[in-house]
Design an enzyme around this catalytic site. Structure first.
Site, PDB file in Angstrom:
ATOM      1  N   ALA A  60      -8.908   5.456   5.013  1.00  5.48           N
ATOM      2  CA  ALA A  60      -8.695   6.643   5.852  1.00  5.48           C
ATOM      3  C   ALA A  60      -9.965   7.450   6.064  1.00  5.48           C
ATOM      4  O   ALA A  60     -10.677   7.781   5.122  1.00  5.48           O
ATOM      5  CB  ALA A  60      -7.616   7.556   5.301  1.00  5.48           C
ATOM      6  N   GLY A  61     -10.225   7.754   7.320  1.00  5.75           N
ATOM      7  CA  GLY A  61     -11.294   8.670   7.683  1.00  5.75           C
ATOM      8  C   GLY A  61     -12.604   8.019   8.066  1.00  5.75           C
ATOM      9  O   GLY A  61     -13.446   8.643   8.697  1.00  5.75           O
TER      10      GLY A  61
ATOM     11  N   LYS B  28       0.871  -1.181   0.000  1.00  7.81           N
ATOM     12  CA  LYS B  28       0.000   0.000   0.000  1.00  7.81           C
ATOM     13  C   LYS B  28       0.904   1.226   0.000  1.00  7.81           C
ATOM     14  O   LYS B  28       1.640   1.459   0.967  1.00  7.81           O
ATOM     15  CB  LYS B  28      -0.895  -0.009   1.247  1.00  7.81           C
ATOM     16  CG  LYS B  28      -1.732   1.253   1.388  1.00  7.81           C
ATOM     17  CD  LYS B  28      -2.960   1.010   2.236  1.00  7.81           C
ATOM     18  CE  LYS B  28      -2.807   1.393   3.680  1.00  7.81           C
ATOM     19  NZ  LYS B  28      -3.143   2.808   3.961  1.00  7.81           N
TER      20      LYS B  28
ATOM     21  N   ASN C 103      -8.749   1.541  10.546  1.00  8.43           N
ATOM     22  CA  ASN C 103      -7.816   1.299  11.641  1.00  8.43           C
ATOM     23  C   ASN C 103      -8.211   2.114  12.862  1.00  8.43           C
ATOM     24  O   ASN C 103      -8.615   1.578  13.882  1.00  8.43           O
ATOM     25  CB  ASN C 103      -6.381   1.627  11.202  1.00  8.43           C
ATOM     26  CG  ASN C 103      -5.347   1.228  12.242  1.00  8.43           C
ATOM     27  OD1 ASN C 103      -5.631   1.036  13.416  1.00  8.43           O
ATOM     28  ND2 ASN C 103      -4.110   1.086  11.835  1.00  8.43           N
ATOM     29  N   THR C 104      -8.161   3.447  12.721  1.00  6.56           N
ATOM     30  CA  THR C 104      -8.408   4.301  13.887  1.00  6.56           C
ATOM     31  C   THR C 104      -9.805   4.089  14.470  1.00  6.56           C
ATOM     32  O   THR C 104      -9.984   4.117  15.693  1.00  6.56           O
ATOM     33  CB  THR C 104      -8.208   5.777  13.510  1.00  6.56           C
ATOM     34  OG1 THR C 104      -6.861   5.929  13.058  1.00  6.56           O
ATOM     35  CG2 THR C 104      -8.448   6.697  14.698  1.00  6.56           C
TER      36      THR C 104
ATOM     37  N   GLY D 210      -7.090   9.050  10.432  1.00  7.49           N
ATOM     38  CA  GLY D 210      -7.267   9.060  11.880  1.00  7.49           C
ATOM     39  C   GLY D 210      -8.348   9.985  12.372  1.00  7.49           C
ATOM     40  O   GLY D 210      -8.557  10.113  13.576  1.00  7.49           O
TER      41      GLY D 210
END
Lengths: 271, 64
Positions: A197-198, A110, A219-220, A171
């Site tokens: 992301a996001g 990635k 992830n976050t 994040g």
């Protein structure tokens, strides 16, 4: 074929053969799980409860305490997706990708190239350069990108296996801030579009899948949840539900007025 | 002197293998770059460390 768009058929809806193919691997799950910012002890439970088949990792300078190595915590059979985080330009990303491959867990990479640590936005132009080099070296290249149609086309030409547009800053858990532009990529780009992301909640992940995205990476949202494995489970279900909704074909939206769901005849007060 | 993961150290190992073994790294969990060129694991024993070499020893960590 991954992209079904408007020519999808009921056969695909009913088929159990819906899978995401990337780099010769067929994934049943469309949930890509990050492994950052939470205890490695929880990775296995998150993978199993979320049903994830692909997990992202980063490459960093090693310390010598092998007991802390993340590889001791990743369940067998999971496909590793290393990222090039820390790279500031294409050259550094290529270097990190080669090291990741030398670590011996496959050819997936990635690409993440960021020059800015405040917003962590990807450098699209450098990402295209790195994609070109790494695709030629046989990597399965999954570039993280700002959702721009022309860059997405350049990434296709450069040999990307998927594109990974951001929904909101990394994040941030703010959801589909760039949703309309991701939708353009879904319509126009003939590669799996994976939102990266996001995404902060299962409902947002579900919406991305309803839009026709091929997968969601999170992830976050998991790492900062109250209960990590249970949140992974919620994400897995939401992503599967959104995929099913997309394949089913969402019902139409009325711009104004209403449309009765009940028969407009046979009312009790009719003579 | 030799620079390993950004730190200057006295050169006290003859080969890359000597260094790696001295640090208790698990071979299957690391990759090594010497002067920005990857050293395959099979070549650690033959890779002589020279003054001024820059080594990067990396592993996977949690990430998104």
């Amino acid at each position: 074929m991954e992209k079904t768009g408007s020519n999808r058929t009921n056969n695909q809806v009913l088929s159990t053969e819906d899978f995401l193919e990337i780099g010769g691997h067929r994934l049943q799950s469309r949930f890509i799980l990050g492994s950052g910012k939470y205890s490695p002890n929880l990775i296995e439970a998150a993978v199993h409860q979320g049903g994830a088949e692909m997990v992202t990792v980063a490459v960093r300078r090693a310390n010598t305490k092998d007991s802390e190595n993340i590889m001791n915590y990743i369940p067998d059979g999971v496909i590793l997706l290393p990222n090039t985080s820390g790279a500031r330009d294409a050259r550094e990303a290529v270097r990190i990708a080669r090291l990741a491959r030398e670590l011996g867990c496959g050819d997936f990479i990635k690409i993440e190239i960021m020059k800015d640590s405040k917003y962590l936005l990807p450098d699209n132009a450098e990402t295209v350069k790195a994609t070109e080099v790494l695709a030629q070296e046989g990597f399965v290249v999954m570039p993280y990108m700002y959702p721009d149609l022309y860059i997405a086309r350049d990434l296709v030409s450069a040999g990307a296996a998927t594109i990974m547009p951001l929904a909101a800053p990394i994040g941030s858990n703010r959801g589909l801030v760039t949703g309309e532009f991701i939708q353009i990529l879904v319509e126009e780009i003939d590669l799996p579009v994976i939102v990266d992301a996001g995404i902060g909640s299962p409902s947002q992940a579900c919406e991305a899948m309803e839009m026709g995205c091929a997968a969601v990476m999170a992830n976050t949202a998991i790492a900062t949840a109250g209960h990590i494995a249970t949140m992974a489970s919620a994400f897995g279900k939401a992503i599967a539900a959104g995929r099913q909704a997309y394949l089913s074909g969402l019902g139409r939206v009325l711009q104004r007025g209403a449309c009765a769901s009940d028969p407009l005849t046979g009312f009790l007060y009719n003579d | 002197m030799i620079i390993i993961n950004g730190k200057e150290m006295a050169l006290q190992w003859e080969t890359l293998e000597d260094y790696i073994l001295s640090q208790n790294y698990l071979l299957e969990h690391i990759a090594v770059e010497r002067n920005e060129v990857i050293v395959p694991k099979a070549a650690y024993g033959q890779t002589k460390l020279l003054r001024g070499d820059r080594l990067e020893v990396v592993c996977f960590v949690g990430g998104g």
